[in-house]
Enzyme design. Sequence first.
Site, PDB file in Angstrom:
ATOM      1  N   ASP A   1      34.581  40.374  31.083  1.00 25.03           N
ATOM      2  CA  ASP A   1      35.252  41.251  30.167  1.00 25.03           C
ATOM      3  C   ASP A   1      34.146  41.714  29.270  1.00 25.03           C
ATOM      4  O   ASP A   1      33.300  40.951  28.696  1.00 25.03           O
ATOM      5  CB  ASP A   1      36.263  40.610  29.332  1.00 25.03           C
TER       6      ASP A   1
ATOM      7  N   ASP B   1      39.752  42.631  26.176  1.00 16.03           N
ATOM      8  CA  ASP B   1      41.015  42.895  26.449  1.00 16.03           C
ATOM      9  C   ASP B   1      41.362  41.593  27.409  1.00 16.03           C
ATOM     10  O   ASP B   1      42.787  41.497  27.896  1.00 16.03           O
ATOM     11  CB  ASP B   1      41.500  44.038  27.242  1.00 16.03           C
TER      12      ASP B   1
ATOM     13  N   ASP C   1      35.867  43.771  33.809  1.00 12.88           N
ATOM     14  CA  ASP C   1      35.752  44.902  34.026  1.00 12.88           C
ATOM     15  C   ASP C   1      34.349  45.684  34.611  1.00 12.88           C
ATOM     16  O   ASP C   1      33.296  44.708  34.566  1.00 12.88           O
ATOM     17  CB  ASP C   1      35.866  45.873  32.567  1.00 12.88           C
TER      18      ASP C   1
ATOM     19  N   ASP D   1      36.008  47.283  48.336  1.00 10.97           N
ATOM     20  CA  ASP D   1      37.004  46.602  49.230  1.00 10.97           C
ATOM     21  C   ASP D   1      38.096  47.742  49.704  1.00 10.97           C
ATOM     22  O   ASP D   1      38.330  48.691  49.201  1.00 10.97           O
ATOM     23  CB  ASP D   1      37.936  45.860  48.658  1.00 10.97           C
TER      24      ASP D   1
ATOM     25  N   ASP E   1      40.183  45.088  54.467  1.00  8.62           N
ATOM     26  CA  ASP E   1      41.112  44.066  54.105  1.00  8.62           C
ATOM     27  C   ASP E   1      42.381  44.255  55.579  1.00  8.62           C
ATOM     28  O   ASP E   1      42.746  45.372  55.801  1.00  8.62           O
ATOM     29  CB  ASP E   1      42.059  44.524  52.904  1.00  8.62           C
TER      30      ASP E   1
ATOM     31  N   HIS F   1      38.616  34.929  47.228  1.00 10.02           N
ATOM     32  CA  HIS F   1      39.791  35.051  46.254  1.00 10.02           C
ATOM     33  C   HIS F   1      41.129  34.683  46.524  1.00 10.02           C
ATOM     34  O   HIS F   1      42.022  34.656  45.867  1.00 10.02           O
ATOM     35  CB  HIS F   1      39.813  36.616  45.503  1.00 10.02           C
ATOM     36  N   ASP F   2      41.377  34.391  47.956  1.00  7.10           N
ATOM     37  CA  ASP F   2      42.433  33.931  48.590  1.00  7.10           C
ATOM     38  C   ASP F   2      42.233  32.255  48.703  1.00  7.10           C
ATOM     39  O   ASP F   2      43.411  31.698  49.235  1.00  7.10           O
ATOM     40  CB  ASP F   2      42.652  34.715  49.922  1.00  7.10           C
TER      41      ASP F   2
HETATM   42  C1  NOJ Z   1      44.032  40.034  52.079  1.00  8.52           C
HETATM   43  C2  NOJ Z   1      43.370  39.991  50.623  1.00  8.52           C
HETATM   44  O1  NOJ Z   1      42.109  39.237  50.586  1.00  8.52           O
HETATM   45  C3  NOJ Z   1      44.422  39.339  49.822  1.00  8.52           C
HETATM   46  O2  NOJ Z   1      44.243  38.965  48.413  1.00  8.52           O
HETATM   47  C4  NOJ Z   1      45.692  40.412  49.912  1.00  8.52           C
HETATM   48  O3  NOJ Z   1      46.816  39.808  49.148  1.00  8.52           O
HETATM   49  C5  NOJ Z   1      46.168  40.701  51.226  1.00  8.52           C
HETATM   50  N1  NOJ Z   1      45.196  41.108  52.235  1.00  8.52           N
HETATM   51  C6  NOJ Z   1      46.961  42.020  50.976  1.00  8.52           C
HETATM   52  O4  NOJ Z   1      46.016  43.184  50.993  1.00  8.52           O
END
Ligand code: NOJ
Length: 557
Positions: free
Chosen positions: A21, A25, A29, A98, A200, A329-330
């Site tokens: 950041d 905030d 960013d 992305d 994605d 990130h998933d």
């Molecule tokens: C895969 C992305 O990595 C995830 O974070 C997202 O929730 C879904 N696709 C939907 O876009």
Amino acid sequence: MNNKWWKEAVVYQIYPKSFQDSNEDGIGDVRGIINRLQYLKDLGITVIWICPMYKSPMDDGGYDIADYYSIDPIFGSNEDFDELIRKAEKVGIRILLDLVVNHTSDEHEWFEEALNDPDSEYRKYYHFVKGSNGRPPNNWRSYFGGSAWEPVPHEKNTFYLHAFSKKQPDLNWENEELREEIYKMINYWLDKGIAGFRIDAILNIKKSMVRGRLEPDGEDGLVYIGHWIMNQPGVQSLLKEINERTFKVHDSFTVAEAAVPNDHLDQYIGPGGFFSMVFDFSYTDIDVNETGDWFKPSGWTWTDMREKIFINQEITQEKGWGALYLENHDQPRSVSKYIPKHDINQYSKKMLGTLFMMLRGTPFIYQGQELGMTNIEMDSMEEYEDIATHDQYKRALLTGLSKEAAFKMISKRSRDNSRTPMQWDDSEQAGFSEGDNTWLKVNPNYTEINAEKERLDDRSVLNYYKKLIELRTTSNYREVIVYGKFVPDRTANDQTIVYERVWQDTKLLTAINFTNEKQTITIDENYTQVVLSNYQGVLINEKLCLRPYESMVLANR
Ligand code: NOJ
């Protein structure tokens, strides 16, 4: 050998909300990324993939895009982004954005017009479908839980499709006008000078529509939507067209989020394939069952893990090029997923780094992975932001799990585990923000695990990752690590993972002990050089004794 610059790249994934950041905030960013370019350069990174920063209501962390052409004000401005491209280029770092084109946000102007006006041409940009007597066309479950069909307000019996949240309506790729708009947008960003895209949910763009009630597979009376929208016949011709109209023209670097069946893989990643590479899920999703329920553990073992890695490496090498990753990130933090809690230490963290960085393919390091960041322990469901975490919790309760049991299961897998702010130093908010609050809790272990502390410690996980990166990018072994043939050793001690990389006369052997006990393996007598080890004082012998979580790389010269 088919040399390509992106085969030699080391990619670093940035989740912009949590990276740095710059304006107090509590949200990361673009300027924060600019301020940290030198850190990335020092680490040896050559490409960054930045998760979505486009204008978005942030229902799904930015994967719900309201305007493909603008940077969201929480991240800065389009001018900030232009500056990032220029400054990154100066330090030799290229950028992947992305690309989210399976769906938009429901706040995208196309969707707003489509929703408000049944005669709008934008209706054809999405999937608006008539139901049966007020009931949805079928009982598909969206990936984030609940029906994949949302009733259109003020219209009886009309629904729109959303494979993810109801704020993420799916685009209709059958519509040529829509496709043209998407190609224009992709080329706009490529013309700006970005190197390419992480793509994605792209295997979902082709739908096999069915009507009526399907056999449910869960307590909610719904059925997993993936069977009808993932990798459906005809998706290839769409992917071919996207490639020809955009990526190919710019000779881009593309990595698709795409679990492609092995027998189709050459079309995707072979020479002239739709993408440069794809992310395989087989060993990162090893801990969840096939419909992605976090609360139904898969009962995986390290032996399964080893075989999945071997198979993926062999197939990818036969068909084309692969993308390597342990985190994103998933996913939860890899050390928390793969290592029992009591064994999480610098040895096991470095072991995982070695295992993954010595494989064949382009490595993607997720922010904080290089520090050995771990999962966070939240105190309650309210502390979680992630939409999928809340959905999985609800569904876990529906199956009869107690609140405590559901919370425990969900905590292990929550996507917020990897989305906590980056741990830069031991100052308040871990150096991520100078504000009083951060959008998601900082992991309290930041006083121990942080970049500044690790920078000063020669034996830290961070400095070990630096060595792994150096080996691949600048050392005498770089050709064998990037281009060498992958040769698995399936006869080795089954508590270890052993594989070779072979390039002309050079051979490297990676030996991994994934247990907390000593393991012995037999190695070829030609392996006389220690290239890297996560322990001090390594003795090479034909019978090699690997200490708990020991990993080493040996060379024949
Ligand atoms: C895969 C992305 O990595 C995830 O974070 C997202 O929730 C879904 N696709 C939907 O876009």
